[in-house]
Design a protein around this motif. Structure first.
Motif, PDB file in Angstrom:
ATOM      1  N   SER A  21      29.729   7.881  60.924  1.00 27.62           N
ATOM      2  CA  SER A  21      30.277   9.117  61.245  1.00 27.62           C
ATOM      3  C   SER A  21      31.739   9.816  60.058  1.00 27.62           C
ATOM      4  CB  SER A  21      30.716   8.914  62.502  1.00 27.62           C
ATOM      5  OG  SER A  21      31.522   8.143  62.300  1.00 27.62           O
ATOM      6  N   ARG A  22      31.615   9.314  59.126  1.00 25.06           N
ATOM      7  CA  ARG A  22      32.781   8.915  58.442  1.00 25.06           C
ATOM      8  C   ARG A  22      32.116   8.959  56.635  1.00 25.06           C
ATOM      9  NH1 ARG A  22      37.999  10.417  60.826  1.00 25.06           N
ATOM     10  NH2 ARG A  22      37.616   8.876  62.836  1.00 25.06           N
ATOM     11  N   SER A  23      32.638   9.628  56.467  1.00 26.91           N
ATOM     12  CA  SER A  23      32.311   8.707  54.601  1.00 26.91           C
ATOM     13  C   SER A  23      33.490   8.344  54.380  1.00 26.91           C
ATOM     14  CB  SER A  23      32.190  10.429  53.482  1.00 26.91           C
ATOM     15  OG  SER A  23      33.737  11.056  53.621  1.00 26.91           O
ATOM     16  N   GLY A  24      33.091   7.946  52.801  1.00 23.48           N
ATOM     17  CA  GLY A  24      33.990   6.485  52.423  1.00 23.48           C
ATOM     18  C   GLY A  24      35.022   6.757  52.436  1.00 23.48           C
ATOM     19  N   PRO A  25      36.397   5.371  52.542  1.00 21.69           N
ATOM     20  CA  PRO A  25      37.867   6.224  52.165  1.00 21.69           C
ATOM     21  C   PRO A  25      38.444   6.452  50.996  1.00 21.69           C
ATOM     22  CG  PRO A  25      37.879   3.452  52.789  1.00 21.69           C
ATOM     23  CD  PRO A  25      35.962   4.359  52.665  1.00 21.69           C
ATOM     24  N   ASP A  26      37.548   6.067  49.916  1.00 18.78           N
ATOM     25  CA  ASP A  26      37.869   6.747  48.475  1.00 18.78           C
ATOM     26  C   ASP A  26      37.046   8.273  47.708  1.00 18.78           C
ATOM     27  OD1 ASP A  26      35.942   5.033  48.539  1.00 18.78           O
ATOM     28  OD2 ASP A  26      35.829   4.117  47.115  1.00 18.78           O
ATOM     29  N   ALA A  27      36.181   8.470  49.265  1.00 20.33           N
ATOM     30  CA  ALA A  27      35.687   9.610  48.718  1.00 20.33           C
ATOM     31  C   ALA A  27      36.329  10.769  48.049  1.00 20.33           C
ATOM     32  CB  ALA A  27      34.598  10.064  50.072  1.00 20.33           C
ATOM     33  N   PHE A  29      36.186  14.444  48.729  1.00 17.75           N
ATOM     34  CA  PHE A  29      35.529  15.455  48.767  1.00 17.75           C
ATOM     35  C   PHE A  29      36.241  15.945  50.139  1.00 17.75           C
ATOM     36  CE2 PHE A  29      31.689  13.035  48.085  1.00 17.75           C
ATOM     37  CZ  PHE A  29      31.155  13.688  46.575  1.00 17.75           C
ATOM     38  N   ASP A  30      36.690  17.465  49.570  1.00 19.47           N
ATOM     39  CA  ASP A  30      37.130  18.479  50.518  1.00 19.47           C
ATOM     40  C   ASP A  30      36.263  19.147  50.402  1.00 19.47           C
ATOM     41  OD1 ASP A  30      38.167  19.807  48.557  1.00 19.47           O
ATOM     42  OD2 ASP A  30      40.083  18.933  48.754  1.00 19.47           O
ATOM     43  N   LEU A  31      37.086  21.131  51.678  1.00 15.78           N
ATOM     44  CA  LEU A  31      36.378  21.634  51.576  1.00 15.78           C
ATOM     45  C   LEU A  31      35.971  22.632  49.813  1.00 15.78           C
ATOM     46  CD1 LEU A  31      37.644  23.533  54.644  1.00 15.78           C
ATOM     47  CD2 LEU A  31      35.668  21.839  54.067  1.00 15.78           C
ATOM     48  N   VAL A  32      36.681  22.511  48.934  1.00 18.29           N
ATOM     49  CA  VAL A  32      37.197  22.905  48.046  1.00 18.29           C
ATOM     50  C   VAL A  32      36.481  22.586  46.909  1.00 18.29           C
ATOM     51  CG1 VAL A  32      38.276  25.081  48.633  1.00 18.29           C
ATOM     52  CG2 VAL A  32      39.234  22.472  47.433  1.00 18.29           C
ATOM     53  N   LEU A  80      26.913  13.514  50.180  1.00 17.76           N
ATOM     54  CA  LEU A  80      27.655  13.746  49.514  1.00 17.76           C
ATOM     55  C   LEU A  80      27.932  12.708  48.885  1.00 17.76           C
ATOM     56  CD1 LEU A  80      28.972  17.422  49.528  1.00 17.76           C
ATOM     57  CD2 LEU A  80      27.275  16.459  48.394  1.00 17.76           C
ATOM     58  N   SER A  81      28.196  11.125  49.719  1.00 14.96           N
ATOM     59  CA  SER A  81      29.487  10.198  48.936  1.00 14.96           C
ATOM     60  C   SER A  81      28.059   9.547  48.743  1.00 14.96           C
ATOM     61  CB  SER A  81      29.722   9.631  50.688  1.00 14.96           C
ATOM     62  OG  SER A  81      31.314  10.356  50.500  1.00 14.96           O
ATOM     63  N   ASP A  82      27.035   9.426  49.493  1.00 14.79           N
ATOM     64  CA  ASP A  82      26.135   8.485  49.334  1.00 14.79           C
ATOM     65  C   ASP A  82      25.434   8.852  47.467  1.00 14.79           C
ATOM     66  OD1 ASP A  82      26.613   7.504  51.247  1.00 14.79           O
ATOM     67  OD2 ASP A  82      23.975   9.013  52.321  1.00 14.79           O
ATOM     68  N   LEU A  83      25.233  10.082  47.455  1.00 12.64           N
ATOM     69  CA  LEU A  83      24.247  10.562  46.142  1.00 12.64           C
ATOM     70  C   LEU A  83      26.199  10.585  44.955  1.00 12.64           C
ATOM     71  CD1 LEU A  83      23.210  14.246  47.029  1.00 12.64           C
ATOM     72  CD2 LEU A  83      21.963  11.651  46.403  1.00 12.64           C
ATOM     73  N   LEU A  84      27.048  10.428  45.378  1.00 12.34           N
ATOM     74  CA  LEU A  84      28.173   9.698  44.443  1.00 12.34           C
ATOM     75  C   LEU A  84      28.353   7.954  44.060  1.00 12.34           C
ATOM     76  CD1 LEU A  84      30.823  11.115  42.639  1.00 12.34           C
ATOM     77  CD2 LEU A  84      32.099  10.541  44.799  1.00 12.34           C
ATOM     78  N   ALA A  85      27.927   7.440  45.192  1.00 12.71           N
ATOM     79  CA  ALA A  85      28.238   6.375  45.303  1.00 12.71           C
ATOM     80  C   ALA A  85      26.851   6.016  43.955  1.00 12.71           C
ATOM     81  CB  ALA A  85      28.013   5.390  45.842  1.00 12.71           C
ATOM     82  N   ALA A  86      25.387   6.237  43.327  1.00 15.28           N
ATOM     83  CA  ALA A  86      24.692   6.268  43.102  1.00 15.28           C
ATOM     84  C   ALA A  86      25.174   7.230  41.969  1.00 15.28           C
ATOM     85  CB  ALA A  86      22.967   7.117  44.106  1.00 15.28           C
ATOM     86  N   GLY A  87      25.972   7.986  41.380  1.00 17.07           N
ATOM     87  CA  GLY A  87      25.448   7.950  39.741  1.00 17.07           C
ATOM     88  C   GLY A  87      24.719   9.469  40.411  1.00 17.07           C
ATOM     89  N   ARG A  88      24.690  10.007  41.201  1.00 13.21           N
ATOM     90  CA  ARG A  88      23.571  11.418  41.158  1.00 13.21           C
ATOM     91  C   ARG A  88      24.286  12.980  41.030  1.00 13.21           C
ATOM     92  NH1 ARG A  88      18.083   9.948  41.310  1.00 13.21           N
ATOM     93  NH2 ARG A  88      17.824   7.649  42.223  1.00 13.21           N
ATOM     94  N   VAL A  89      25.702  12.319  41.421  1.00 15.25           N
ATOM     95  CA  VAL A  89      26.846  13.890  41.600  1.00 15.25           C
ATOM     96  C   VAL A  89      27.803  13.462  40.856  1.00 15.25           C
ATOM     97  CG1 VAL A  89      24.973  15.114  43.277  1.00 15.25           C
ATOM     98  CG2 VAL A  89      27.015  13.473  43.766  1.00 15.25           C
TER      99      VAL A  89
END
Length: 115
Positions: A21-27, A29-32, A80-89
């Motif tokens: 229900s939440r992205s990781g604490p170190d993600a 991402f915000d709206l902008v 997006l957190s998933d993709l960031l963790a995988a190095g895809r974004v």
């Protein structure tokens, strides 16, 4: 009139995020936050992840991605957190321009008032 993402079946959103229900604490991402794809979609990738990679070929804000996918921003941040963790974004905040000199602003204001 229904709003995008609000009327989605809750079980679909649960499935998209794997129950999170939440992205990781170190993600970061915000709206902008600007997101940029670091690779192309691959065969077998979750369709939403592939869509994000296609949308983020150029720097794209999180809120724009959520709108295009018609998903709530909270769900988009998890994907997006998933993709960031995988190095895809990669993610970065837009540059904040320095504030102009207050004296210059005052001169502009005086000039406008004199018009």
């Amino acid at each position: 009139m229904s709003r995008p993402g609000r009327d989605d079946a809750p079980d679909r959103l649960y499935t998209l995020t794997g129950g999170r229900s939440r992205s990781g604490p170190d993600a970061p991402f915000d709206l902008v936050t600007l997101v940029v794809a670091e690779c192309d979609p691959v065969v077998g990738m979750q369709s939403e992840h592939a869509a994000i990679l296609r949308l983020a070929q150029r720097p794209t804000a999180v809120v724009e991605i959520a709108a295009e996918l018609r998903l709530p921003v909270s769900i988009t941040k998890i994907l997006l957190s998933d993709l960031l963790a995988a190095g895809r974004v990669s993610a970065r905040h837009p540059h904040h321009s320095a504030l102009p000199d207050p004296d210059i602003l005052e001169q502009v204001l005086v000039g406008l008032r004199n018009l």
